[in-house]
Design an enzyme around this catalytic site. Structure first.
Site, PDB file in Angstrom:
ATOM      1  N   ASP A  75       8.288  -1.517  -2.167  1.00 20.52           N
ATOM      2  CA  ASP A  75       8.301  -0.865  -3.475  1.00 20.52           C
ATOM      3  C   ASP A  75       7.880   0.597  -3.368  1.00 20.52           C
ATOM      4  O   ASP A  75       7.151   0.997  -2.454  1.00 20.52           O
ATOM      5  CB  ASP A  75       7.427  -1.610  -4.490  1.00 20.52           C
ATOM      6  N   GLU A 135       3.104  -3.448  -3.661  1.00 20.60           N
ATOM      7  CA  GLU A 135       1.905  -2.819  -3.106  1.00 20.60           C
ATOM      8  C   GLU A 135       1.419  -1.699  -4.015  1.00 20.60           C
ATOM      9  O   GLU A 135       0.215  -1.510  -4.194  1.00 20.60           O
ATOM     10  CB  GLU A 135       2.214  -2.275  -1.702  1.00 20.60           C
TER      11      GLU A 135
END
Length: 383
Positions: A75, A135
């Site tokens: 991400d 994350e």
């Protein structure tokens, strides 16, 4: 095709996936699975509850002890309202730099690891790829994957989390806890303050208590702990409340994060604040049934320390050729979660954190070259 050229081609493909944390990452995961299958490698998904996102881990080489975990998150942070000079989802090369969202943080590390899969497959010791989601919004995805790896991967020697460190060895990061506070008031005309409750007023009081705590933590810091800044930091990142200047605010909410070096317990630091919220909840609900206050933890990721990591540190120093003492960083990462899962863990990856999250995010080609040499030496160590 050289490994550097191969990594660059893979990076172009990874950047093209808009994996902003609010989006699904499944298209990228599917692409990685297809790529691995070309080399006879099967990936194992660990999805979120609704199946819209997934981690992926895979073993390249024999399933024996003594391998190395290479970990990265898929991400990226949003590009909304940032002034980009080119399409953030297309890598652009200019003056020795590659521009694009995720070039530094941290798709370049994933691209390098994938480019070296053919060489890793020849090794006597395995590489375990660990690719995560979410994350950037609190290290939410990795724990479920780490839990499965603990039982399905045979005793790795160490884990390397490839956050951007300019290929410098990092052995410590702060933990991060994220919280949300909501205050429900009772709307009334702003001239009739005794007929309602301003949620904003009480939210401001709560925020003030957090500012005071932040100052106390700063005053008690250990200046020699290696972190910059050395103290736990508490910042209020979101504030929302009210509908109009002449209405007592019916609802307010704010979010904050607390980032602590190893040795601090966030829940203990915030215990008095939690008690304050609970007392306020009782006070407000006694006046108006619909009123109250709540305190919720949204995310909690542990810090990384160098405890028990001497072998991992020496191993990675051989790969980087670095003679400088290991560094510590103030950002949070998944490395502490891998360490908590029982894996000796360090951080080392291409790119600089100073370029991460910025408009026109970039990585120097020289960093990709350093990353290529790192992977080459790793393959030799595992041969």
């Amino acid at each position: 095709m050289t490994n550097m050229t191969h990594a660059r081609a893979i990076l172009d493909r990874l950047i093209a996936f808009d994996t902003t944390s609010r989006n699904s990452n499944l298209a990228l995961i599917e692409w990685v699975e297809s790529y691995l299958s070309e080399y006879g490698v099967t990936g194992h998904r660990v999805a979120n509850e609704d199946g819209t996102k997934s981690n992926l881990f895979a073993t390249i080489g024999p399933m024996v002890e003594g391998g190395v975990i290479l970990s990265g998150h898929t991400d990226v942070v949003p590009v909304d309202n940032q002034d980009w000079s080119s399409d953030p989802w297309i890598t652009r090369e200019e003056s020795g730099k590659l521009y694009g969202r995720g070039t530094a943080d941290m798709k370049s590390f994933i691209a390098l690891a994938l480019a070296w899969v053919p060489e890793f497959a020849k090794g006597a010791k395995p590489i375990h790829l660990a690719i995560s989601y979410d994350e950037e919004i609190g290290c939410l995805g990795a724990p479920a994957m780490i839990e499965q790896m603990r039982t399905s991967v045979r005793a790795p020697r160490l884990a390397v989390v490839g956050e951007p460190t300019s290929m410098r060895l990092v052995t410590g990061h702060k933990g991060i806890s994220v919280y949300k506070v909501e205050v429900q008031g009772a709307e009334a005309h702003s001239s009739l303050v005794n007929h309602g409750i301003s949620a904003n007023e009480h939210a401001v009081d709560l925020m003030h208590s957090l500012v005071e705590l932040s100052r106390e933590l700063k005053a008690k810091a250990d200046p020699d702990n290696g972190f910059d800044p050395p103290y736990p930091t508490l910042t209020i990142g979101v504030m929302q409340g009210g509908e109009a200047a002449n209405i007592l605010a019916g609802h307010a909410q704010f979010q904050f994060d607390l980032r602590c070096p190893p040795g601090f317990a966030p829940d203990e630091l915030l215990a008095p604040f939690k008690a304050l919220c609970e007392a306020l909840d009782k006070e407000l609900s006694a006046r108006f049934p619909q009123a109250g206050a709540s305190f919720e933890k949204l995310a909690d990721a542990p810090p990384l320390s160098d405890d028990g990591s001497d072998d991992a540190i020496a191993f990675v120093q051989r790969l980087t050729g670095e003679n400088m003492p290991p560094a510590k960083v103030s950002y949070g990462a998944e490395a502490g979660q891998f360490q908590q899962g029982g894996f000796p863990t360090v951080i080392c990856g291409p790119g600089s954190i100073e370029q991460a999250h910025q408009p026109n995010e970039w990585i120097a080609l020289e960093q990709l070259e350093q990353g290529t040499r790192f992977m080459e030496r790793l393959a030799q160590e595992l041969a």
